[in-house]
Design a protein around this motif. Sequence first.
Motif, PDB file in Angstrom:
ATOM      1  N   ALA A 275      23.722  -1.634  25.096  1.00 15.11           N
ATOM      2  CA  ALA A 275      24.615  -2.794  24.996  1.00 15.11           C
ATOM      3  C   ALA A 275      24.239  -3.856  26.016  1.00 15.11           C
ATOM      4  CB  ALA A 275      26.066  -2.360  25.200  1.00 15.11           C
ATOM      5  N   ALA A 276      23.887  -3.432  27.228  1.00 14.00           N
ATOM      6  CA  ALA A 276      23.513  -4.379  28.273  1.00 14.00           C
ATOM      7  C   ALA A 276      22.288  -5.186  27.868  1.00 14.00           C
ATOM      8  CB  ALA A 276      23.255  -3.631  29.578  1.00 14.00           C
ATOM      9  N   VAL A 277      21.261  -4.507  27.383  1.00 15.92           N
ATOM     10  CA  VAL A 277      20.020  -5.185  27.010  1.00 15.92           C
ATOM     11  C   VAL A 277      20.225  -6.030  25.755  1.00 15.92           C
ATOM     12  CG1 VAL A 277      17.610  -4.843  26.338  1.00 15.92           C
ATOM     13  CG2 VAL A 277      18.626  -3.405  28.120  1.00 15.92           C
ATOM     14  N   ARG A 278      20.949  -5.489  24.773  1.00 18.02           N
ATOM     15  CA  ARG A 278      21.196  -6.223  23.525  1.00 18.02           C
ATOM     16  C   ARG A 278      22.006  -7.496  23.783  1.00 18.02           C
ATOM     17  NH1 ARG A 278      25.563  -6.614  21.034  1.00 18.02           N
ATOM     18  NH2 ARG A 278      26.504  -4.708  21.892  1.00 18.02           N
ATOM     19  N   GLU A 279      23.120  -7.363  24.501  1.00 17.09           N
ATOM     20  CA  GLU A 279      23.977  -8.517  24.752  1.00 17.09           C
ATOM     21  C   GLU A 279      23.247  -9.603  25.541  1.00 17.09           C
ATOM     22  OE1 GLU A 279      27.087  -9.526  24.118  1.00 17.09           O
ATOM     23  OE2 GLU A 279      27.769  -7.856  22.882  1.00 17.09           O
ATOM     24  N   THR A 280      22.417  -9.192  26.489  1.00 14.32           N
ATOM     25  CA  THR A 280      21.674 -10.170  27.273  1.00 14.32           C
ATOM     26  C   THR A 280      20.693 -10.940  26.400  1.00 14.32           C
ATOM     27  OG1 THR A 280      21.910  -8.851  29.277  1.00 14.32           O
ATOM     28  CG2 THR A 280      20.122 -10.455  29.251  1.00 14.32           C
ATOM     29  N   PHE A 281      20.055 -10.240  25.464  1.00  8.63           N
ATOM     30  CA  PHE A 281      19.141 -10.923  24.548  1.00  8.63           C
ATOM     31  C   PHE A 281      19.908 -11.858  23.616  1.00  8.63           C
ATOM     32  CE2 PHE A 281      16.589 -10.800  20.488  1.00  8.63           C
ATOM     33  CZ  PHE A 281      15.629 -11.695  20.924  1.00  8.63           C
ATOM     34  N   GLU A 282      21.018 -11.382  23.062  1.00  5.56           N
ATOM     35  CA  GLU A 282      21.805 -12.214  22.154  1.00  5.56           C
ATOM     36  C   GLU A 282      22.292 -13.487  22.833  1.00  5.56           C
ATOM     37  OE1 GLU A 282      25.070 -10.090  20.458  1.00  5.56           O
ATOM     38  OE2 GLU A 282      23.826  -8.529  19.569  1.00  5.56           O
ATOM     39  N   GLU A 283      22.749 -13.367  24.080  1.00  5.51           N
ATOM     40  CA  GLU A 283      23.395 -14.486  24.744  1.00  5.51           C
ATOM     41  C   GLU A 283      22.437 -15.412  25.486  1.00  5.51           C
ATOM     42  OE1 GLU A 283      26.639 -13.067  27.128  1.00  5.51           O
ATOM     43  OE2 GLU A 283      27.880 -12.702  25.365  1.00  5.51           O
ATOM     44  N   THR A 284      21.248 -14.894  25.858  1.00  6.56           N
ATOM     45  CA  THR A 284      20.348 -15.712  26.669  1.00  6.56           C
ATOM     46  C   THR A 284      18.928 -15.808  26.130  1.00  6.56           C
ATOM     47  OG1 THR A 284      19.521 -13.919  28.091  1.00  6.56           O
ATOM     48  CG2 THR A 284      21.623 -14.936  28.708  1.00  6.56           C
ATOM     49  N   GLY A 285      18.516 -14.867  25.302  1.00 11.37           N
ATOM     50  CA  GLY A 285      17.128 -14.824  24.863  1.00 11.37           C
ATOM     51  C   GLY A 285      16.241 -14.035  25.804  1.00 11.37           C
ATOM     52  N   VAL A 286      16.789 -13.552  26.914  1.00 14.47           N
ATOM     53  CA  VAL A 286      16.031 -12.713  27.846  1.00 14.47           C
ATOM     54  C   VAL A 286      15.988 -11.301  27.283  1.00 14.47           C
ATOM     55  CG1 VAL A 286      15.943 -11.759  30.176  1.00 14.47           C
ATOM     56  CG2 VAL A 286      16.686 -14.127  29.820  1.00 14.47           C
ATOM     57  N   LEU A 287      14.777 -10.758  27.129  1.00 17.18           N
ATOM     58  CA  LEU A 287      14.615  -9.458  26.482  1.00 17.18           C
ATOM     59  C   LEU A 287      13.878  -8.486  27.395  1.00 17.18           C
ATOM     60  CD1 LEU A 287      15.002  -7.686  23.993  1.00 17.18           C
ATOM     61  CD2 LEU A 287      12.866  -8.633  23.075  1.00 17.18           C
ATOM     62  N   LEU A 288      14.570  -7.438  27.789  1.00 19.22           N
ATOM     63  CA  LEU A 288      14.006  -6.414  28.671  1.00 19.22           C
ATOM     64  C   LEU A 288      13.392  -5.309  27.816  1.00 19.22           C
ATOM     65  CD1 LEU A 288      16.978  -6.488  31.159  1.00 19.22           C
ATOM     66  CD2 LEU A 288      14.695  -7.429  31.545  1.00 19.22           C
ATOM     67  N   ALA A 289      12.317  -5.676  27.148  1.00 16.06           N
ATOM     68  CA  ALA A 289      11.619  -4.767  26.244  1.00 16.06           C
ATOM     69  C   ALA A 289      10.170  -5.210  26.141  1.00 16.06           C
ATOM     70  CB  ALA A 289      12.272  -4.769  24.859  1.00 16.06           C
ATOM     71  N   GLY A 290       9.322  -4.296  25.701  1.00 15.24           N
ATOM     72  CA  GLY A 290       7.911  -4.621  25.560  1.00 15.24           C
ATOM     73  C   GLY A 290       7.235  -3.754  24.522  1.00 15.24           C
ATOM     74  N   PRO A 291       5.979  -4.023  24.220  1.00 14.93           N
ATOM     75  CA  PRO A 291       5.236  -3.226  23.239  1.00 14.93           C
ATOM     76  C   PRO A 291       5.011  -1.782  23.677  1.00 14.93           C
ATOM     77  CG  PRO A 291       4.179  -5.346  23.613  1.00 14.93           C
ATOM     78  CD  PRO A 291       5.195  -5.176  24.694  1.00 14.93           C
ATOM     79  N   GLY A 292       5.092  -1.527  24.991  1.00 17.92           N
ATOM     80  CA  GLY A 292       4.871  -0.180  25.497  1.00 17.92           C
ATOM     81  C   GLY A 292       5.661   0.056  26.760  1.00 17.92           C
ATOM     82  N   PRO A 293       5.580   1.275  27.319  1.00 14.37           N
ATOM     83  CA  PRO A 293       6.389   1.635  28.482  1.00 14.37           C
ATOM     84  C   PRO A 293       6.021   0.911  29.765  1.00 14.37           C
ATOM     85  CG  PRO A 293       4.824   3.375  27.981  1.00 14.37           C
ATOM     86  CD  PRO A 293       4.758   2.410  26.844  1.00 14.37           C
ATOM     87  N   ASP A 294       4.863   0.247  29.789  1.00 11.14           N
ATOM     88  CA  ASP A 294       4.434  -0.451  31.003  1.00 11.14           C
ATOM     89  C   ASP A 294       4.271  -1.951  30.791  1.00 11.14           C
ATOM     90  OD1 ASP A 294       4.167   1.995  32.491  1.00 11.14           O
ATOM     91  OD2 ASP A 294       2.334   2.379  31.339  1.00 11.14           O
ATOM     92  N   THR A 295       4.801  -2.447  29.683  1.00 11.07           N
ATOM     93  CA  THR A 295       4.658  -3.866  29.374  1.00 11.07           C
ATOM     94  C   THR A 295       6.023  -4.469  29.067  1.00 11.07           C
ATOM     95  OG1 THR A 295       4.270  -3.382  27.031  1.00 11.07           O
ATOM     96  CG2 THR A 295       2.327  -3.587  28.452  1.00 11.07           C
TER      97      THR A 295
END
Length: 271
Positions: free
Chosen positions: A100-120
């Motif tokens: 929820a923390a990561v999803r809501e932040t992306f929805e509300e700001t466009g900041v996405l704490l995710a990547g193509p792999g575990p180190d990116t």
Amino acid sequence: MRVPLPERLREHAQGYNGTVVEPRHASTIIVVRDGAEGIEAYLMRRQTSMAFAAGMYVFPGGGMHPSDVTGEVPWAGPSTAEWARRLDCDESLARGLVVAAVRETFEETGVLLAGPGPDTVLSDTSGLEMQAARATLEAGEVTFAEFLLGHGLVLRSDLIGAWAHWITPTFEPRRYDTRFFVAAMPAGQRVGEMSREADHAAWAPLRDVLARVEAGEAAMMPPTVVACREVAEHTASTIVAAAAERTIRTIVPQLVEIDGDLFLETDLGDL
């Protein structure tokens, strides 16, 4: 800590009939970056028409969705078992709170704490496809798990740290059981179009923000004020490590009346 009851909450407090509403689980992320005047956080001022915290400056966040718990979200970083220990809850809830923390932040700001792999981590989310994805997520047309899988991404739980746990006072008709997280702004990313729930949003040096609140020029709920004070002592590069060293207690502000005036009182102990 004792603070005057914000004017926007007085009607709720004065009309309180003793009924206690069950709080809804929610998550918020204090997204920070280092600026010329010290550490900055991304803050949004909620529309005055909002039912909860109207007109208040808040961090990105919101309520946990059922799909945050049940969805098979691609995951990297500390396991759900580790997060359950850190958040003092079961694994299912821990997963839901982080998602929820990561999803809501992306929805509300466009900041996405995710990547193509575990180190990116994605270095740019400003493209039309990613910005359109924010709208479909907010509308509930896809789950966060479906969004990540469809874009070949994994949630980077190692990029966030647990910071605090606050529960809305019992007199409020809308109550939230909220976990506060922290994260540094990923290099290369920038904030997208402002959320519909906000009428103003900006990066702000935390010491300046606190001075404005103290002067009555900006309004914040006590949990946001306390978080700003604490986070202001760190830098973006050290904030997640600092989170790992914290002891997290559940805090529920209490309504007190002194000489006819209403206050919110919180025992912060050694926090």
